[in-house]
Design a protein around this motif. Sequence first.
Motif, PDB file in Angstrom:
ATOM      1  N   SER A  38       0.824  -1.209   0.000  1.00 39.13           N
ATOM      2  CA  SER A  38       0.000   0.000   0.000  1.00 39.13           C
ATOM      3  C   SER A  38       0.859   1.262   0.000  1.00 39.13           C
ATOM      4  O   SER A  38       1.932   1.303   0.577  1.00 39.13           O
ATOM      5  CB  SER A  38      -0.887  -0.011   1.257  1.00 39.13           C
ATOM      6  OG  SER A  38      -1.527   1.234   1.415  1.00 39.13           O
ATOM      7  N   SER A  39       0.349   2.295  -0.670  1.00 36.19           N
ATOM      8  CA  SER A  39       1.088   3.560  -0.694  1.00 36.19           C
ATOM      9  C   SER A  39       0.657   4.476   0.446  1.00 36.19           C
ATOM     10  O   SER A  39       1.087   5.611   0.509  1.00 36.19           O
ATOM     11  CB  SER A  39       0.905   4.254  -2.044  1.00 36.19           C
ATOM     12  OG  SER A  39      -0.454   4.588  -2.225  1.00 36.19           O
TER      13      SER A  39
ATOM     14  N   LYS B 112       9.701   1.740  -0.066  1.00 34.15           N
ATOM     15  CA  LYS B 112       8.396   2.328  -0.403  1.00 34.15           C
ATOM     16  C   LYS B 112       8.391   3.813  -0.068  1.00 34.15           C
ATOM     17  O   LYS B 112       7.949   4.644  -0.876  1.00 34.15           O
ATOM     18  CB  LYS B 112       7.274   1.621   0.358  1.00 34.15           C
ATOM     19  CG  LYS B 112       5.907   2.289   0.186  1.00 34.15           C
ATOM     20  CD  LYS B 112       4.852   1.714   1.119  1.00 34.15           C
ATOM     21  CE  LYS B 112       4.933   2.406   2.461  1.00 34.15           C
ATOM     22  NZ  LYS B 112       3.776   2.167   3.334  1.00 34.15           N
TER      23      LYS B 112
ATOM     24  N   MET C 147       7.912   6.858  -2.700  1.00 31.67           N
ATOM     25  CA  MET C 147       6.819   7.827  -2.522  1.00 31.67           C
ATOM     26  C   MET C 147       7.336   9.257  -2.378  1.00 31.67           C
ATOM     27  O   MET C 147       6.558  10.205  -2.431  1.00 31.67           O
ATOM     28  CB  MET C 147       5.996   7.468  -1.270  1.00 31.67           C
ATOM     29  CG  MET C 147       5.195   6.199  -1.384  1.00 31.67           C
ATOM     30  SD  MET C 147       4.416   5.759   0.194  1.00 31.67           S
ATOM     31  CE  MET C 147       3.293   7.141   0.423  1.00 31.67           C
TER      32      MET C 147
END
Length: 150
Positions: free
Chosen positions: A2-3, A44, A48
């Motif tokens: 998930s971001s 991640k 991002m």
Amino acid sequence: MSSKIDDLDISILRELKKDARKSHRDIAEKLGVAEGTIYNRVNKLQEMGVIKRFMVDLDYSKLGYDLTAVIGVIVEGGHLPEIEEKIAKKPNVSAVYDVTGDYDALVVAKFMDRDALNKFVKGLLAIPHVKRTYTMLVLNVMKETHGVDL
């Protein structure tokens, strides 16, 4: 993966803010998760753009940069973005803020002596479309961090 940023991500960021050299293994042990989880989460957060880079927090006064100046800059017309870009590229500058109020931009910069500060300010005034500057010298540093507590 998930971001979204969750509590584990925030905990990882807290640990990295304390010591960006801390190993994934040490962070994993402290947080009670697998080392691979930390590795994946850090990647991640980098992808991002949450983690932009890992830096060293220097004491510039111990390197001879005893003067810190906060400089308000007034710019004419619609030239603010180009002026801010020019100022941001100068080596003594640690921050450039586009602000509201009496000034168009605030610049934070460090100098070894008054002569260097003087040359810097005169250089700012020589940039086309810079109308005026207002320089404030920092007398005492009460807190200087580049971030907030998470």
